[in-house]
Design a protein around this motif. Structure first.
Motif, mmCIF file in Angstrom:
data_model
loop_
_atom_site.group_PDB
_atom_site.id
_atom_site.type_symbol
_atom_site.label_atom_id
_atom_site.label_comp_id
_atom_site.label_asym_id
_atom_site.label_seq_id
_atom_site.Cartn_x
_atom_site.Cartn_y
_atom_site.Cartn_z
ATOM 1 N N LEU A 34 0.921 -1.180 0.054
ATOM 2 C CA LEU A 34 -0.010 -0.261 0.026
ATOM 3 C C LEU A 34 0.859 1.369 -0.187
ATOM 4 C CD1 LEU A 34 -3.143 1.072 0.143
ATOM 5 C CD2 LEU A 34 -2.425 1.016 2.825
ATOM 6 N N CYS A 35 0.692 2.008 -0.991
ATOM 7 C CA CYS A 35 1.379 3.283 -1.191
ATOM 8 C C CYS A 35 0.811 4.714 -0.755
ATOM 9 C CB CYS A 35 1.960 3.193 -2.402
ATOM 10 S SG CYS A 35 3.356 2.220 -2.737
ATOM 11 N N VAL A 36 1.030 5.547 0.177
ATOM 12 C CA VAL A 36 0.524 6.837 0.267
ATOM 13 C C VAL A 36 0.783 7.813 -0.682
ATOM 14 C CG1 VAL A 36 0.135 8.520 2.133
ATOM 15 C CG2 VAL A 36 0.228 6.151 2.965
ATOM 16 N N GLU A 37 -0.165 8.205 -1.432
ATOM 17 C CA GLU A 37 0.036 9.088 -2.364
ATOM 18 C C GLU A 37 -0.097 10.568 -1.921
ATOM 19 O OE1 GLU A 37 1.016 8.459 -5.619
ATOM 20 O OE2 GLU A 37 0.771 6.229 -5.183
ATOM 21 N N VAL A 38 -1.217 10.972 -1.142
ATOM 22 C CA VAL A 38 -1.266 12.132 -0.402
ATOM 23 C C VAL A 38 -1.942 12.039 0.852
ATOM 24 C CG1 VAL A 38 -3.120 14.288 -1.045
ATOM 25 C CG2 VAL A 38 -2.129 13.131 -3.088
ATOM 26 N N PHE A 48 -2.512 0.831 -4.778
ATOM 27 C CA PHE A 48 -2.251 -0.324 -4.322
ATOM 28 C C PHE A 48 -2.464 -1.214 -5.492
ATOM 29 C CE2 PHE A 48 -3.975 -4.569 -2.303
ATOM 30 C CZ PHE A 48 -2.658 -4.570 -1.473
ATOM 31 N N THR A 49 -1.437 -2.088 -5.878
ATOM 32 C CA THR A 49 -1.549 -2.821 -6.926
ATOM 33 C C THR A 49 -2.043 -4.501 -6.314
ATOM 34 O OG1 THR A 49 0.264 -1.934 -8.087
ATOM 35 C CG2 THR A 49 -0.092 -4.457 -8.755
ATOM 36 N N VAL A 50 -3.042 -4.922 -6.899
ATOM 37 C CA VAL A 50 -3.760 -6.066 -6.248
ATOM 38 C C VAL A 50 -2.699 -7.556 -6.448
ATOM 39 C CG1 VAL A 50 -5.796 -7.527 -6.305
ATOM 40 C CG2 VAL A 50 -6.012 -4.861 -6.569
ATOM 41 N N PRO A 51 -2.346 -7.894 -5.317
ATOM 42 C CA PRO A 51 -1.469 -9.219 -5.378
ATOM 43 C C PRO A 51 -2.435 -10.505 -5.654
ATOM 44 C CG PRO A 51 -1.482 -8.297 -3.155
ATOM 45 C CD PRO A 51 -2.368 -7.402 -3.724
ATOM 46 N N PRO A 52 -2.031 -11.407 -6.583
ATOM 47 C CA PRO A 52 -2.707 -12.530 -6.586
ATOM 48 C C PRO A 52 -3.207 -13.224 -5.494
ATOM 49 C CG PRO A 52 -0.753 -12.691 -8.198
ATOM 50 C CD PRO A 52 -0.743 -11.222 -7.288
ATOM 51 N N LEU A 69 -9.004 -2.815 3.418
ATOM 52 C CA LEU A 69 -8.480 -1.510 2.915
ATOM 53 C C LEU A 69 -9.086 -0.459 3.201
ATOM 54 C CD1 LEU A 69 -7.344 -2.594 -0.634
ATOM 55 C CD2 LEU A 69 -5.680 -1.872 1.183
ATOM 56 N N VAL A 70 -10.757 -0.567 3.261
ATOM 57 C CA VAL A 70 -11.497 0.621 3.727
ATOM 58 C C VAL A 70 -11.289 0.914 5.055
ATOM 59 C CG1 VAL A 70 -14.048 1.129 3.948
ATOM 60 C CG2 VAL A 70 -13.417 -0.049 1.869
ATOM 61 N N ASP A 71 -11.219 -0.335 5.940
ATOM 62 C CA ASP A 71 -10.895 -0.164 7.334
ATOM 63 C C ASP A 71 -9.701 0.516 7.729
ATOM 64 O OD1 ASP A 71 -10.799 -0.503 10.344
ATOM 65 O OD2 ASP A 71 -10.419 -2.522 10.036
ATOM 66 N N VAL A 124 -14.864 6.347 2.081
ATOM 67 C CA VAL A 124 -13.766 5.812 1.505
ATOM 68 C C VAL A 124 -14.210 5.322 0.017
ATOM 69 C CG1 VAL A 124 -12.048 4.049 1.694
ATOM 70 C CG2 VAL A 124 -12.832 5.001 3.567
ATOM 71 N N GLU A 125 -13.680 5.683 -0.907
ATOM 72 C CA GLU A 125 -13.832 5.202 -2.309
ATOM 73 C C GLU A 125 -12.746 4.424 -2.797
ATOM 74 O OE1 GLU A 125 -16.426 7.604 -4.825
ATOM 75 O OE2 GLU A 125 -14.509 7.819 -5.830
ATOM 76 N N VAL A 126 -12.950 3.228 -3.296
ATOM 77 C CA VAL A 126 -12.000 2.278 -3.940
ATOM 78 C C VAL A 126 -12.305 2.390 -5.542
ATOM 79 C CG1 VAL A 126 -11.050 -0.016 -4.205
ATOM 80 C CG2 VAL A 126 -11.787 0.735 -1.966
ATOM 81 N N ARG A 127 -11.308 2.912 -6.088
ATOM 82 C CA ARG A 127 -11.395 2.990 -7.733
ATOM 83 C C ARG A 127 -10.404 2.315 -8.505
ATOM 84 N NH1 ARG A 127 -11.840 8.725 -5.655
ATOM 85 N NH2 ARG A 127 -9.688 8.950 -5.923
ATOM 86 N N ARG A 128 -10.576 2.144 -9.894
ATOM 87 C CA ARG A 128 -9.383 1.689 -10.798
ATOM 88 C C ARG A 128 -8.720 3.049 -11.064
ATOM 89 N NH1 ARG A 128 -11.247 -3.303 -12.576
ATOM 90 N NH2 ARG A 128 -13.320 -3.384 -12.972
ATOM 91 N N LYS A 129 -7.374 2.811 -10.933
ATOM 92 C CA LYS A 129 -6.342 3.916 -11.070
ATOM 93 C C LYS A 129 -6.417 4.419 -12.360
ATOM 94 C CE LYS A 129 -2.201 5.962 -9.459
ATOM 95 N NZ LYS A 129 -1.116 6.024 -8.377
ATOM 96 N N GLY A 130 -6.480 3.611 -13.343
ATOM 97 C CA GLY A 130 -6.487 4.242 -14.716
ATOM 98 C C GLY A 130 -7.661 5.002 -15.204
ATOM 99 N N THR A 131 -9.017 4.481 -14.620
ATOM 100 C CA THR A 131 -9.956 4.918 -15.414
ATOM 101 C C THR A 131 -10.765 6.039 -14.413
ATOM 102 O OG1 THR A 131 -11.487 3.026 -14.734
ATOM 103 C CG2 THR A 131 -10.412 2.990 -16.941
ATOM 104 N N GLY A 132 -10.658 5.490 -13.071
ATOM 105 C CA GLY A 132 -11.441 6.433 -12.056
ATOM 106 C C GLY A 132 -12.729 5.607 -11.703
ATOM 107 N N GLN A 133 -13.020 4.330 -12.490
ATOM 108 C CA GLN A 133 -14.210 3.847 -12.130
ATOM 109 C C GLN A 133 -14.375 3.173 -10.721
ATOM 110 O OE1 GLN A 133 -14.449 -0.110 -14.025
ATOM 111 N NE2 GLN A 133 -16.555 -0.548 -13.584
ATOM 112 N N VAL A 134 -15.427 3.558 -9.985
ATOM 113 C CA VAL A 134 -15.703 3.139 -8.644
ATOM 114 C C VAL A 134 -16.007 1.744 -8.392
ATOM 115 C CG1 VAL A 134 -16.837 3.513 -6.535
ATOM 116 C CG2 VAL A 134 -16.448 5.630 -8.074
ATOM 117 N N LEU A 135 -15.025 1.204 -7.794
ATOM 118 C CA LEU A 135 -15.365 -0.298 -7.500
ATOM 119 C C LEU A 135 -15.843 -0.714 -6.169
ATOM 120 C CD1 LEU A 135 -11.546 -1.493 -8.480
ATOM 121 C CD2 LEU A 135 -13.404 -1.695 -9.666
#
Length: 151
Positions: A34-38, A48-52, A69-71, A124-135
């Motif tokens: 997990l990387c803190v960006e801001v 976060f890159t989802v590990p297998p 992650l939300v927690d 807390v919002e979880v999104r695809r980093k490339g598109t911003g689509q809310v997951l």
């Protein structure tokens, strides 16, 4: 540490990191990477890159991993909102809209909705980093006053 036979390479590396650095097992398996960006007042953005290891047979991220992650990020943003503590969870609600895939990069953004004398609430919002689509979209309420135990 003994070599772990028959264990996925990612899991073996996480176990060794946990053993070597004495970090909690939960962190090594769930949020390692997990990387803190801001961090700014009332807002935290992480990537976060989802590990297998956090995906099912269809290579889609487990809902429980998203909840972790939300927690975690939802708790951390209380510090950015000025709270001296991350408190104790009273309620956590998550709406799952889609799932991230293995090795996909996502972002987790938490914002403080309000902090009172004893409780606080964040979104807390979880999104695809490339598109911003809310997951997934989560809401986290915590008790922030001092907690004492008579145990």
């Amino acid at each position: 540490m003994a070599k772990l036979e028959g264990v996925n390479k990612d899991v073996a590396e996480a176990m060794e990191k946990w053993h070597d650095e004495r970090i909690r097992l939960y962190d090594a398996f769930t949020v390692a990477g997990l990387c803190v960006e801001v961090i700014e007042p009332g807002r935290t953005l992480c990537s976060f890159t989802v590990p297998p290891r956090l995906t099912n047979a269809n290579k889609r991220m487990y809902g429980g991993a998203v909840a972790s992650l939300v927690d975690l990020v939802g708790s951390a943003v209380f510090f950015a909102g000025g709270s001296p503590t991350t408190g104790v969870s009273l309620d956590i609600t998550i709406s799952y809209l889609d799932a991230a895939c293995a090795n996909e990069e996502i972002e987790i953004e938490a914002r403080v909705l309000g902090i009172g004398d004893k409780t606080g609430c964040v979104t807390v919002e979880v999104r695809r980093k490339g598109t911003g689509q809310v997951l997934a979209h989560g809401r986290h309420t915590k008790y922030l006053a001092a907690v004492s135990s008579k145990l």
